[in-house]
Design an enzyme around this catalytic site. Structure first.
Site, PDB file in Angstrom:
ATOM      1  N   ASN A   9       0.868  -1.178   0.000  1.00  0.00           N
ATOM      2  CA  ASN A   9       0.000   0.000   0.000  1.00  0.00           C
ATOM      3  C   ASN A   9       0.903   1.225   0.000  1.00  0.00           C
ATOM      4  O   ASN A   9       1.505   1.551   1.021  1.00  0.00           O
ATOM      5  CB  ASN A   9      -0.888  -0.057   1.256  1.00  0.00           C
ATOM      6  CG  ASN A   9      -1.689   1.208   1.471  1.00  0.00           C
ATOM      7  OD1 ASN A   9      -1.781   2.051   0.591  1.00  0.00           O
ATOM      8  ND2 ASN A   9      -2.276   1.335   2.662  1.00  0.00           N
ATOM      9  N   TRP A  10       0.984   1.886  -1.162  1.00  0.00           N
ATOM     10  CA  TRP A  10       1.877   3.051  -1.250  1.00  0.00           C
ATOM     11  C   TRP A  10       1.302   4.280  -0.549  1.00  0.00           C
ATOM     12  O   TRP A  10       1.988   5.285  -0.397  1.00  0.00           O
ATOM     13  CB  TRP A  10       2.152   3.402  -2.723  1.00  0.00           C
ATOM     14  CG  TRP A  10       3.012   2.416  -3.457  1.00  0.00           C
ATOM     15  CD1 TRP A  10       3.501   1.222  -2.988  1.00  0.00           C
ATOM     16  CD2 TRP A  10       3.484   2.545  -4.806  1.00  0.00           C
ATOM     17  NE1 TRP A  10       4.252   0.603  -3.962  1.00  0.00           N
ATOM     18  CE2 TRP A  10       4.254   1.390  -5.097  1.00  0.00           C
ATOM     19  CE3 TRP A  10       3.341   3.507  -5.810  1.00  0.00           C
ATOM     20  CZ2 TRP A  10       4.866   1.187  -6.337  1.00  0.00           C
ATOM     21  CZ3 TRP A  10       3.948   3.297  -7.043  1.00  0.00           C
ATOM     22  CH2 TRP A  10       4.710   2.154  -7.302  1.00  0.00           C
ATOM     23  N   LYS A  11       0.020   4.222  -0.197  1.00  0.00           N
ATOM     24  CA  LYS A  11      -0.657   5.392   0.410  1.00  0.00           C
ATOM     25  C   LYS A  11      -0.458   6.621  -0.486  1.00  0.00           C
ATOM     26  O   LYS A  11      -0.398   6.457  -1.702  1.00  0.00           O
ATOM     27  CB  LYS A  11      -0.161   5.618   1.848  1.00  0.00           C
ATOM     28  CG  LYS A  11      -0.257   4.335   2.668  1.00  0.00           C
ATOM     29  CD  LYS A  11      -0.034   4.522   4.147  1.00  0.00           C
ATOM     30  CE  LYS A  11      -0.136   3.172   4.840  1.00  0.00           C
ATOM     31  NZ  LYS A  11      -0.025   3.277   6.288  1.00  0.00           N
ATOM     32  N   HIS A  96      -9.382   0.706   5.072  1.00  0.00           N
ATOM     33  CA  HIS A  96      -8.096   0.907   5.751  1.00  0.00           C
ATOM     34  C   HIS A  96      -8.316   1.843   6.945  1.00  0.00           C
ATOM     35  O   HIS A  96      -9.146   2.751   6.888  1.00  0.00           O
ATOM     36  CB  HIS A  96      -7.084   1.509   4.772  1.00  0.00           C
ATOM     37  CG  HIS A  96      -5.705   1.557   5.342  1.00  0.00           C
ATOM     38  ND1 HIS A  96      -5.300   2.539   6.214  1.00  0.00           N
ATOM     39  CD2 HIS A  96      -4.652   0.719   5.203  1.00  0.00           C
ATOM     40  CE1 HIS A  96      -4.048   2.301   6.580  1.00  0.00           C
ATOM     41  NE2 HIS A  96      -3.631   1.207   5.984  1.00  0.00           N
ATOM     42  N   GLU A  98      -6.814   4.309   8.039  1.00  0.00           N
ATOM     43  CA  GLU A  98      -6.679   5.748   7.766  1.00  0.00           C
ATOM     44  C   GLU A  98      -7.958   6.300   7.150  1.00  0.00           C
ATOM     45  O   GLU A  98      -8.355   7.435   7.418  1.00  0.00           O
ATOM     46  CB  GLU A  98      -5.457   5.992   6.861  1.00  0.00           C
ATOM     47  CG  GLU A  98      -4.162   5.797   7.636  1.00  0.00           C
ATOM     48  CD  GLU A  98      -2.989   5.280   6.820  1.00  0.00           C
ATOM     49  OE1 GLU A  98      -3.020   5.380   5.580  1.00  0.00           O
ATOM     50  OE2 GLU A  98      -2.034   4.762   7.438  1.00  0.00           O
ATOM     51  N   GLU A 167      -4.996  -5.348  10.593  1.00  0.00           N
ATOM     52  CA  GLU A 167      -3.977  -4.330  10.827  1.00  0.00           C
ATOM     53  C   GLU A 167      -4.261  -3.609  12.146  1.00  0.00           C
ATOM     54  O   GLU A 167      -5.073  -2.674  12.183  1.00  0.00           O
ATOM     55  CB  GLU A 167      -3.993  -3.295   9.698  1.00  0.00           C
ATOM     56  CG  GLU A 167      -3.718  -3.878   8.323  1.00  0.00           C
ATOM     57  CD  GLU A 167      -3.235  -2.794   7.372  1.00  0.00           C
ATOM     58  OE1 GLU A 167      -2.099  -2.909   6.903  1.00  0.00           O
ATOM     59  OE2 GLU A 167      -3.964  -1.838   7.123  1.00  0.00           O
ATOM     60  N   GLY A 173       2.702   2.056  10.813  1.00  0.00           N
ATOM     61  CA  GLY A 173       3.619   3.176  10.655  1.00  0.00           C
ATOM     62  C   GLY A 173       4.338   3.566  11.938  1.00  0.00           C
ATOM     63  O   GLY A 173       4.965   4.616  12.006  1.00  0.00           O
ATOM     64  N   SER A 213       3.769  -2.299  10.369  1.00  0.00           N
ATOM     65  CA  SER A 213       5.221  -2.350  10.556  1.00  0.00           C
ATOM     66  C   SER A 213       5.823  -3.713  10.195  1.00  0.00           C
ATOM     67  O   SER A 213       6.770  -4.171  10.851  1.00  0.00           O
ATOM     68  CB  SER A 213       5.591  -1.942  11.981  1.00  0.00           C
ATOM     69  OG  SER A 213       5.165  -0.607  12.223  1.00  0.00           O
ATOM     70  N   GLY A 234       2.987  -1.195   4.234  1.00  0.00           N
ATOM     71  CA  GLY A 234       2.998   0.234   3.938  1.00  0.00           C
ATOM     72  C   GLY A 234       4.408   0.712   3.639  1.00  0.00           C
ATOM     73  O   GLY A 234       4.918   0.549   2.530  1.00  0.00           O
ATOM     74  N   GLY A 235       5.064   1.266   4.640  1.00  0.00           N
ATOM     75  CA  GLY A 235       6.389   1.875   4.467  1.00  0.00           C
ATOM     76  C   GLY A 235       7.386   1.007   3.704  1.00  0.00           C
ATOM     77  O   GLY A 235       8.081   1.488   2.792  1.00  0.00           O
TER      78      GLY A 235
HETATM   79  P1  PGA Z   1       3.077   0.107   7.657  1.00  0.00           P
HETATM   80  O1  PGA Z   1       1.586   0.319   7.064  1.00  0.00           O
HETATM   81  O2  PGA Z   1       3.606  -1.166   7.037  1.00  0.00           O
HETATM   82  O3  PGA Z   1       3.839   1.321   7.218  1.00  0.00           O
HETATM   83  O4  PGA Z   1       2.928  -0.004   9.136  1.00  0.00           O
HETATM   84  C1  PGA Z   1       0.717  -0.756   6.856  1.00  0.00           C
HETATM   85  C2  PGA Z   1      -0.591  -0.271   6.267  1.00  0.00           C
HETATM   86  O5  PGA Z   1      -1.069   0.798   6.666  1.00  0.00           O
HETATM   87  O6  PGA Z   1      -1.190  -0.926   5.389  1.00  0.00           O
END
Ligand code: PGA
Length: 250
Positions: A9-11, A96, A98, A167, A173, A213, A234-235
Site C-alpha cells: 500500500n503506497w498510500k 483501511h 486511515e 492491521e 507506521g 510495521s 505500507g512503508g
Molecule cells: P506500515 O503500514 O507497514 O507502514 O505499518 C501498513 C498499512 O497501513 O497498510
C-alpha cells in the site's frame, strides 16, 4: 489451497515518475516462487494505468486504495469501480484504518464499496484492526467482530473473492509490530468467525493478511503462523528491494 499474498500500500506517496521507477525495479527483480504466492501493488490512482501496462507480462497484481460507493455520477473527485476495472485493477483496499479515521468510513459505506467492487469482479482487500485503547481495554475481539459485520452481508459467492487484512492501528507506521503470537491469535479468531458465518470450507480458503510495521526482518516469523497468509505492507513497500524481501519470506 488459499492464496498467500504480499500486497503493498503506497498510500499518498510517490509522484508519477517515482512510481514508474519502483514498478520497473519490481518487474526486473521479481521471481514468482510459486503460482500460489501473489505479489500485489496498490499505488495511488494516477499510477494505475501505467503500472497495469508495466505489470502486464509479469505476475505482479494491481490494486487500488479506494473506490466510491456509487457506480457513476456527480461525485467530484471520486473514482468508481468501473473506472478501476477499465485500467485492469484486480484488487482494492476497503476500510483501511486511515480511511476509517480521516474520512469517517463506516460499516454501511464499506459494504457499498465491497458491492461496487464485486460487481466489477475486483477483489476487495478488507482491512480491520483495533486501536491501542481498544486493546488496552481488552476489547480488540469485539472491535474486530463489529468490523467484520460488513462481510456477512455478502453472498457466499461474493465473500469468496474477499481478502481480509488484520492491521492493528497501533502497529501501523509506528515501527511497533504485533508479535507473531498476537497476530496468530486474531487471525485464528477471524477465521473462526468466517467459519461460523460462511462455513468451514470458505474459511479454509480465505486469505488473511497481517499489516502493521511488517518488514523483511520480521515477515518470516509472522508468516510462519498457520493463519497468517501474508502481509499488507505500507512503508516497506516503497522500496522494491525491501518489498521483495518480504515477498521472499512467504
Ligand atoms: P506500515 O503500514 O507497514 O507502514 O505499518 C501498513 C498499512 O497501513 O497498510
Amino acid at each position: 489451497m488459499r492464496k498467500k499474498i504480499v500486497a503493498g500500500n503506497w498510500k499518498m506517496n510517490k509522484n508519477f515518475q517515482e512510481g514508474i521507477d519502483i514498478a520497473n525495479e519490481l518487474v526486473k527483480d521479481f521471481n514468482p516462487s510459486d503460482s500460489n504466492k501473489k505479489l500485489v501493488v496498490c499505488p495511488p490512482f494516477i499510477h494505475l494505468s501505467a503500472l497495469a501496462e508495466l505489470f502486464d507480462k509479469s505476475e505482479i497484481g494491481l490494486g487500488a486504495q479506494n473506490c466510491h460507493t456509487s457506480g457513476k455520477g456527480a461525485f467530484t473527485g471520486e473514482i468508481s469501480s468501473e473506472m478501476l476495472k477499465s485500467v485492469h485493477t484486480q484488487y482494492c483496499l476497503v476500510g483501511h484504518s486511515e480511511r476509517r479515521a480521516f474520512f469517517f468510513e463506516d460499516n454501511e459505506e464499506l459494504y457499498q464499496k465491497c458491492k461496487q467492487l464485486l460487481v466489477k469482479e475486483i477483489q476487495p482487500i478488507f482491512c480491520c484492526g483495533e486501536l491501542l485503547e481498544d486493546r488496552k481495554e481488552g476489547e480488540h475481539f469485539d472491535v474486530i467482530e463489529d468490523q467484520l459485520e460488513v462481510l456477512w452481508k455478502l453472498s457466499k459467492t461474493d465473500f469468496e473473492k474477499v481478502v481480509i487484512a488484520y492491521e492493528p492501528v497501533w502497529a501501523i507506521g509506528t515501527g511497533e509490530t504485533a508479535t507473531a503470537e498476537q497476530a496468530q491469535e486474531i487471525h485464528a479468531f477471524i477465521r473462526s468467525q468466517v467459519a461460523e458465518k460462511m462455513g468451514e470450507t470458505i474459511a479454509e480458503n480465505t486469505s488473511i493478511l497481517y499489516g502493521g510495521s511488517c518488514k523483511a526482518s520480521n515477515a518470516a516469523e509472522l508468516f510462519s503462523k498457520p493463519d497468517v497468509d501474508g502481509g499488507l505492507i505500507g512503508g516497506a513497500a516503497l522500496k522494491a528491494e525491501d518489498f521483495l524481501g518480504i515477498y521472499n519470506a512467504l
